[in-house]
Write a protein that holds these residues in place. Structure first.
Motif, PDB file in Angstrom:
ATOM      1  N   ILE A 126       1.115  -0.657   0.201  1.00  0.00           N
ATOM      2  CA  ILE A 126       0.341  -0.172   0.245  1.00  0.00           C
ATOM      3  C   ILE A 126       1.062   1.541   0.130  1.00  0.00           C
ATOM      4  O   ILE A 126       1.872   1.266   0.979  1.00  0.00           O
ATOM      5  N   GLU A 127       0.957   2.035  -0.738  1.00  0.00           N
ATOM      6  CA  GLU A 127       1.581   3.456  -0.992  1.00  0.00           C
ATOM      7  C   GLU A 127       0.657   4.190  -1.170  1.00  0.00           C
ATOM      8  O   GLU A 127       0.690   5.035  -2.273  1.00  0.00           O
ATOM      9  N   GLY A 128       0.411   5.855  -0.701  1.00  0.00           N
ATOM     10  CA  GLY A 128       0.232   6.585  -0.584  1.00  0.00           C
ATOM     11  C   GLY A 128      -1.265   6.686  -0.604  1.00  0.00           C
ATOM     12  O   GLY A 128      -1.702   8.007  -1.074  1.00  0.00           O
ATOM     13  N   LEU A 129      -2.115   5.811  -0.027  1.00  0.00           N
ATOM     14  CA  LEU A 129      -3.439   5.934   0.785  1.00  0.00           C
ATOM     15  C   LEU A 129      -3.435   6.556   0.989  1.00  0.00           C
ATOM     16  O   LEU A 129      -4.009   7.176   2.543  1.00  0.00           O
ATOM     17  N   THR A 130      -5.204   7.354   0.651  1.00  0.00           N
ATOM     18  CA  THR A 130      -5.671   8.535   0.942  1.00  0.00           C
ATOM     19  C   THR A 130      -6.992   7.928   0.530  1.00  0.00           C
ATOM     20  O   THR A 130      -7.822   7.866  -0.113  1.00  0.00           O
ATOM     21  N   ALA A 131      -8.084   8.053   1.518  1.00  0.00           N
ATOM     22  CA  ALA A 131      -9.584   7.635   1.466  1.00  0.00           C
ATOM     23  C   ALA A 131     -10.232   8.824   2.660  1.00  0.00           C
ATOM     24  O   ALA A 131      -9.458   9.346   4.019  1.00  0.00           O
ATOM     25  N   GLY A 132     -11.923   8.689   2.965  1.00  0.00           N
ATOM     26  CA  GLY A 132     -12.290   9.181   4.073  1.00  0.00           C
ATOM     27  C   GLY A 132     -14.267   8.716   3.370  1.00  0.00           C
ATOM     28  O   GLY A 132     -14.330   7.781   2.550  1.00  0.00           O
ATOM     29  N   TYR A 133     -14.841   9.580   4.220  1.00  0.00           N
ATOM     30  CA  TYR A 133     -16.544   9.157   4.629  1.00  0.00           C
ATOM     31  C   TYR A 133     -16.935  10.395   3.918  1.00  0.00           C
ATOM     32  O   TYR A 133     -16.785  11.536   4.532  1.00  0.00           O
ATOM     33  N   GLY A 134     -17.185  10.475   2.907  1.00  0.00           N
ATOM     34  CA  GLY A 134     -18.082  12.075   2.460  1.00  0.00           C
ATOM     35  C   GLY A 134     -16.662  12.795   2.092  1.00  0.00           C
ATOM     36  O   GLY A 134     -15.658  12.335   1.363  1.00  0.00           O
ATOM     37  N   GLY A 135     -17.645  13.706   2.471  1.00  0.00           N
ATOM     38  CA  GLY A 135     -16.542  14.720   2.769  1.00  0.00           C
ATOM     39  C   GLY A 135     -15.111  15.338   3.994  1.00  0.00           C
ATOM     40  O   GLY A 135     -14.242  16.019   3.816  1.00  0.00           O
ATOM     41  N   THR A 136     -14.907  13.964   4.209  1.00  0.00           N
ATOM     42  CA  THR A 136     -14.314  14.261   5.543  1.00  0.00           C
ATOM     43  C   THR A 136     -12.868  13.604   5.416  1.00  0.00           C
ATOM     44  O   THR A 136     -13.267  12.158   5.466  1.00  0.00           O
ATOM     45  N   PRO A 137     -11.569  13.631   4.506  1.00  0.00           N
ATOM     46  CA  PRO A 137     -10.574  12.838   4.869  1.00  0.00           C
ATOM     47  C   PRO A 137     -10.522  12.349   5.778  1.00  0.00           C
ATOM     48  O   PRO A 137     -10.778  13.086   6.971  1.00  0.00           O
ATOM     49  N   VAL A 138      -9.642  11.052   5.965  1.00  0.00           N
ATOM     50  CA  VAL A 138      -9.412  10.351   7.177  1.00  0.00           C
ATOM     51  C   VAL A 138      -7.861   9.457   7.301  1.00  0.00           C
ATOM     52  O   VAL A 138      -6.477   9.579   8.296  1.00  0.00           O
ATOM     53  N   LEU A 139      -7.893   8.687   5.795  1.00  0.00           N
ATOM     54  CA  LEU A 139      -5.876   8.602   5.858  1.00  0.00           C
ATOM     55  C   LEU A 139      -4.981  10.189   4.644  1.00  0.00           C
ATOM     56  O   LEU A 139      -5.878   9.876   4.144  1.00  0.00           O
ATOM     57  N   PHE A 140      -4.548  10.115   5.135  1.00  0.00           N
ATOM     58  CA  PHE A 140      -2.994  10.883   4.814  1.00  0.00           C
ATOM     59  C   PHE A 140      -2.137  10.495   3.700  1.00  0.00           C
ATOM     60  O   PHE A 140      -0.824  10.636   4.680  1.00  0.00           O
ATOM     61  N   GLY A 141      -1.921   9.011   3.430  1.00  0.00           N
ATOM     62  CA  GLY A 141      -0.883   8.831   2.390  1.00  0.00           C
ATOM     63  C   GLY A 141      -0.219   7.753   3.186  1.00  0.00           C
ATOM     64  O   GLY A 141       1.032   7.842   3.543  1.00  0.00           O
ATOM     65  N   VAL A 142      -1.087   6.729   3.426  1.00  0.00           N
ATOM     66  CA  VAL A 142      -0.609   5.412   4.528  1.00  0.00           C
ATOM     67  C   VAL A 142       0.014   4.654   3.408  1.00  0.00           C
ATOM     68  O   VAL A 142      -0.362   4.653   1.983  1.00  0.00           O
ATOM     69  N   ASP A 143       0.981   4.292   3.868  1.00  0.00           N
ATOM     70  CA  ASP A 143       2.353   3.022   3.453  1.00  0.00           C
ATOM     71  C   ASP A 143       2.217   2.194   3.884  1.00  0.00           C
ATOM     72  O   ASP A 143       3.037   1.919   5.218  1.00  0.00           O
ATOM     73  N   LEU A 144       1.670   0.969   3.629  1.00  0.00           N
ATOM     74  CA  LEU A 144       2.119  -0.435   4.553  1.00  0.00           C
ATOM     75  C   LEU A 144       2.231  -1.516   3.301  1.00  0.00           C
ATOM     76  O   LEU A 144       1.806  -1.250   2.444  1.00  0.00           O
ATOM     77  N   ALA A 145       2.968  -2.524   3.906  1.00  0.00           N
ATOM     78  CA  ALA A 145       4.051  -3.531   3.076  1.00  0.00           C
ATOM     79  C   ALA A 145       3.851  -4.559   4.231  1.00  0.00           C
ATOM     80  O   ALA A 145       4.222  -5.200   5.492  1.00  0.00           O
ATOM     81  N   VAL A 146       3.214  -6.165   3.860  1.00  0.00           N
ATOM     82  CA  VAL A 146       3.099  -7.179   3.989  1.00  0.00           C
ATOM     83  C   VAL A 146       3.908  -8.061   3.323  1.00  0.00           C
ATOM     84  O   VAL A 146       3.816  -8.580   2.176  1.00  0.00           O
ATOM     85  N   PRO A 147       4.977  -8.676   3.153  1.00  0.00           N
ATOM     86  CA  PRO A 147       5.544 -10.209   2.964  1.00  0.00           C
ATOM     87  C   PRO A 147       4.791 -11.257   2.787  1.00  0.00           C
ATOM     88  O   PRO A 147       4.272 -11.419   3.726  1.00  0.00           O
ATOM     89  N   ALA A 148       5.075 -12.237   1.703  1.00  0.00           N
ATOM     90  CA  ALA A 148       4.403 -13.504   2.281  1.00  0.00           C
ATOM     91  C   ALA A 148       4.794 -14.367   3.409  1.00  0.00           C
ATOM     92  O   ALA A 148       5.935 -13.739   3.455  1.00  0.00           O
ATOM     93  N   GLY A 149       3.550 -14.695   4.284  1.00  0.00           N
ATOM     94  CA  GLY A 149       3.545 -15.550   5.531  1.00  0.00           C
ATOM     95  C   GLY A 149       4.364 -14.332   6.806  1.00  0.00           C
ATOM     96  O   GLY A 149       4.846 -14.785   7.574  1.00  0.00           O
ATOM     97  N   GLY A 150       4.130 -13.372   6.514  1.00  0.00           N
ATOM     98  CA  GLY A 150       5.171 -12.581   7.258  1.00  0.00           C
ATOM     99  C   GLY A 150       3.415 -11.755   8.215  1.00  0.00           C
ATOM    100  O   GLY A 150       2.263 -12.377   7.451  1.00  0.00           O
ATOM    101  N   ALA A 151       3.573 -11.307   9.090  1.00  0.00           N
ATOM    102  CA  ALA A 151       2.317 -10.761   9.798  1.00  0.00           C
ATOM    103  C   ALA A 151       3.210  -8.540  10.678  1.00  0.00           C
ATOM    104  O   ALA A 151       4.223  -8.349  10.927  1.00  0.00           O
ATOM    105  N   LEU A 152       2.220  -8.320   9.727  1.00  0.00           N
ATOM    106  CA  LEU A 152       1.812  -6.920  10.518  1.00  0.00           C
ATOM    107  C   LEU A 152       1.368  -6.417  11.766  1.00  0.00           C
ATOM    108  O   LEU A 152      -0.191  -6.791  11.729  1.00  0.00           O
ATOM    109  N   ALA A 153       1.846  -5.565  12.729  1.00  0.00           N
ATOM    110  CA  ALA A 153       1.459  -5.397  13.964  1.00  0.00           C
ATOM    111  C   ALA A 153       0.468  -3.823  13.619  1.00  0.00           C
ATOM    112  O   ALA A 153       1.552  -3.385  13.668  1.00  0.00           O
TER     113      ALA A 153
END
Length: 237
Positions: A8-35
């Protein structure tokens, strides 16, 4: 470096006109575990809902095993191999335990051991005992087991748990952590949202901490758990 199973790179999202996410970056390898951690209301659930197509991303990329998830409906995302255990469980209250499990069953994936009723019941013997009980007639801990079993019946390659042990008794929490350790040992990739730092550090390889819709810390889960300053800064009340 190998390509991650989920990126996940640069994810932005929200509800209606309200932004909630501002450029989220996450990565999970095969078999990995992310908290995925953070105080309440910081965007963790919205991130997972955007990943599953339940909230339309406004920007950024979401790539799962080489396939873009942008614009896909939730059922298509699930078919690609993402399984969600939502906050609040959201099981079908008027279906039996077994009917809940069968309702989401999907074909097995090549090269992976298929999830069947028998395999779920072996993982959660209590569900086998309650197989004829309706979803609203079992305890909260059993409902969480059922929610996990239901997600496994989709034969996922990545299992996402939003508030994995929230509101559960200590013995049930311990059982959930045990099961997640088993699943990780079998090669299933995990994203786990929860508040129990030490348990997450024992299960997960990496941690990402969110604050006000952004990832403000990322690193080894064990290192984060051992740093009282970081824990207090990002998770303290």
């Amino acid at each position: 470096m190998s390509t991650p199973l989920l990126a996940i790179e640069g994810l932005t999202a929200g509800y209606g006109g309200t932004p909630v996410l501002f450029g989220v970056d996450l990565a999970v390898p095969a078999g990995g575990a992310l908290a995925l951690m953070g105080r309440n209301g910081m965007g963790k659930t919205t991130t997972m809902r955007a990943l599953m197509g339940l909230v339309p991303p406004r920007g950024g990329t979401l790539i799962f095993d080489g396939t873009s998830l942008r614009g896909l409906r939730p059922h298509r995302i699930a078919r690609l191999g993402l399984g969600l255990v939502p906050e609040g469980r959201q099981i079908f209250p008027t279906l039996t335990v077994e009917e809940n499990l069968v309702a989401t069953a999907a074909p097995p994936r090549p090269g992976l051991a298929p999830w069947t009723l028998e395999r779920v019941y072996a993982l959660f013997p209590r569900l086998a005992e309650r197989r004829r009980h309706f979803g609203n007639r079992i305890s909260g801990g059993e409902q969480q087991m059922l929610a996990i079993g239901r997600a496994l019946m989709t034969n996922p390659r990545l299992l996402i748990l939003d508030e994995a042990t929230e509101g559960l008794a200590p013995l049930i929490r311990a059982e959930i952590w045990r099961v997640l350790s088993v699943l990780k040992g079998e090669g299933l990739a995990l994203i786990v949202i929860d508040k129990h730092v030490s348990a997450l550090a024992g299960l997960c390889d990496q941690v990402a901490v969110m604050e006000k819709g952004r990832v403000v810390h990322a690193g080894l889960a064990a290192d984060f758990a051992e740093d009282a300053g970081l824990v207090g800064r990002y998770l303290g009340v």
